[in-house]
Design a protein around this motif. Sequence first.
Motif, PDB file in Angstrom:
ATOM      1  N   GLN A   1      56.687  15.496  81.374  1.00 14.36           N
ATOM      2  CA  GLN A   1      55.382  16.122  81.203  1.00 14.36           C
ATOM      3  C   GLN A   1      54.291  15.099  81.526  1.00 14.36           C
ATOM      4  OE1 GLN A   1      53.902  16.944  77.139  1.00 14.36           O
ATOM      5  NE2 GLN A   1      53.690  19.073  77.752  1.00 14.36           N
TER       6      GLN A   1
ATOM      7  N   GLU B   1      55.782  19.902  83.513  1.00 11.77           N
ATOM      8  CA  GLU B   1      54.537  20.524  83.084  1.00 11.77           C
ATOM      9  C   GLU B   1      53.382  19.532  83.158  1.00 11.77           C
ATOM     10  OE1 GLU B   1      53.665  23.576  79.612  1.00 11.77           O
ATOM     11  OE2 GLU B   1      53.799  21.535  78.838  1.00 11.77           O
TER      12      GLU B   1
ATOM     13  N   ASN C   1      51.017  21.666  72.448  1.00 14.68           N
ATOM     14  CA  ASN C   1      51.391  21.666  73.857  1.00 14.68           C
ATOM     15  C   ASN C   1      52.882  21.438  74.049  1.00 14.68           C
ATOM     16  OD1 ASN C   1      48.948  22.180  75.316  1.00 14.68           O
ATOM     17  ND2 ASN C   1      48.213  20.196  74.632  1.00 14.68           N
ATOM     18  N   ARG C   2      53.463  20.589  73.239  1.00 17.88           N
ATOM     19  CA  ARG C   2      54.897  20.340  73.361  1.00 17.88           C
ATOM     20  C   ARG C   2      55.692  21.588  73.007  1.00 17.88           C
ATOM     21  NH1 ARG C   2      58.079  15.094  73.350  1.00 17.88           N
ATOM     22  NH2 ARG C   2      56.029  14.338  73.956  1.00 17.88           N
TER      23      ARG C   2
ATOM     24  N   ASN D   1      58.110  28.127  76.810  1.00 17.50           N
ATOM     25  CA  ASN D   1      58.120  28.556  78.212  1.00 17.50           C
ATOM     26  C   ASN D   1      59.492  28.334  78.838  1.00 17.50           C
ATOM     27  OD1 ASN D   1      55.606  29.685  79.048  1.00 17.50           O
ATOM     28  ND2 ASN D   1      54.649  27.672  78.880  1.00 17.50           N
TER      29      ASN D   1
ATOM     30  N   THR E   1      56.878  11.716  78.336  1.00 14.35           N
ATOM     31  CA  THR E   1      55.557  12.299  78.537  1.00 14.35           C
ATOM     32  C   THR E   1      54.627  11.154  78.925  1.00 14.35           C
ATOM     33  OG1 THR E   1      55.903  14.090  76.960  1.00 14.35           O
ATOM     34  CG2 THR E   1      53.623  13.467  77.432  1.00 14.35           C
TER      35      THR E   1
ATOM     36  N   SER F   1      55.452  24.218  75.761  1.00 15.29           N
ATOM     37  CA  SER F   1      56.335  23.871  76.870  1.00 15.29           C
ATOM     38  C   SER F   1      57.774  24.294  76.586  1.00 15.29           C
ATOM     39  CB  SER F   1      56.274  22.364  77.129  1.00 15.29           C
ATOM     40  OG  SER F   1      57.149  21.975  78.150  1.00 15.29           O
TER      41      SER F   1
ATOM     42  N   ASN G   1      52.464  24.923  85.188  1.00 18.55           N
ATOM     43  CA  ASN G   1      53.917  24.891  85.046  1.00 18.55           C
ATOM     44  C   ASN G   1      54.538  25.906  86.010  1.00 18.55           C
ATOM     45  OD1 ASN G   1      52.771  26.546  82.516  1.00 18.55           O
ATOM     46  ND2 ASN G   1      54.640  27.540  83.214  1.00 18.55           N
TER      47      ASN G   1
ATOM     48  N   ARG H   1      47.100  24.483  81.595  1.00 19.34           N
ATOM     49  CA  ARG H   1      48.355  23.831  81.971  1.00 19.34           C
ATOM     50  C   ARG H   1      48.845  24.359  83.303  1.00 19.34           C
ATOM     51  NH1 ARG H   1      49.724  25.820  77.256  1.00 19.34           N
ATOM     52  NH2 ARG H   1      50.448  23.787  76.564  1.00 19.34           N
TER      53      ARG H   1
END
Length: 329
Positions: free
Chosen positions: A39, A62, A201-202, A208, A3, A205, A77, A75
Motif C-alpha cells: 500500500q 492500493e 484505510n487498512r 475490498n 505500507t 483495503s 485500487n 483511494r
Amino acid sequence: MATIYITTQGATVQRRSGQFLVCKDASILENVPETHVRQLILFGNVNLTTPAVAFCLDQQIEVVFLTQGGRFRGRLNGDGGKSAAVRRRQYERARDESFCLAQAQAIVAGKIKNLIAFARRQQEAASAGRELNLLKRSLESAQRATSVETLLGIEGSASAAYFGLLRACVPPPWKFEKRTAHPPLDEVNAMLSLSYTLLYNRMTSHLNMIGLDPYQGFFHQVRHGHAALASDLIEEFRPLIADALVLKLLRRKQIKPEDVVKEKGEFRLRPEGSKVFFAEFERKLNSRRTAEEHGDLNLTYAQIFVRQAHHFARVLAGDEPRYVPFTVK
C-alpha cells in the motif's frame, strides 16, 4: 509486505527497474523493491507517475490519498474481490433488522470491553472510578439493547466517559479536553484522528480484497463517502492500537509539541515527527497478541485485522452465527 508513507511535499513516486522511487527535484529520497509494497499512502501534494499508477492497478497495490494533516481524500485500487454473490448476500443481510442488531451489539460490546481493559491499565484510572462505572453500565446496556439506534446512543455515552478518563492520561505540556474530530481542535486530537484514519484505510483495503462492500455497514449508518463496515470493524481496535500508540508517543516524548504545526486550519506532523509516528504505527501493528476466543495464538495485530475481516465475511455467508470481536482482558 509494507505500507509506504510519503509526506514530502512536491515529491513524485515513480516506478523504475523493479523499484518504487520517491524523488524530489534531482534527488532520490527513498527506494523500495516493488515486491515489498502492499500500500502507498500519499499526504498532500505528492505526485504519482502514470507507469506507477498502472503497476499499482495491475498488482492490486492500493494508493490512499490524504491531506497533509491526515484527512482522507480518496483511494485508487483495482478490481479487488470480484464475487457479486458475496456482496448480494451482504446487502440481503443488511435488510435483516435482527441480524443487524446482533452484529451491532457484538461490535459495541467488544469496543466497550476493550475501552475498559485499556483504561484499567492506566495508572491515572485509579482516580477515575466514575468513568469506569459508566463504561461498565454502558456494556450492560449494550447487551440488552433492542435497536441499533439505541446502541448508537450507548456507544456515544461510553466514548464520552472513556475520553474523560483519557484526558487525565495525557501528559503535560499536551492539552486534551475532549474528543473533537471534524476538525480536530488540538494536537492530541489530530494524532488520534490520524491513527484512526490509518486503521480505517487498512480495514477498507482488506474488505475490498475479500469482496465485501466497505460502505455497507451494520452498526454505523450508511452515508455517502463513508466506509461504514470498515468503521464497524475497527471499533474494537481503536483503544488497543490507536489510543495506545498516541499515549506511548507522548509519554516517551517521541513526539514533542514542536513536531506538530498548524497550517490553513489543519494540524500536521513535521517530517521528523511523521517518520517516528508511522514507524511506531507499523511497529504496533506488527506486535503480537493472543486471540484465544478464536483459538489463535501469537498473532500480530495486522494478522488479527485480516482474521476479523474474514471472520465477518463468514458470518455474512452464514458459516458462523455471530461476529465475535477481538478483545483483551
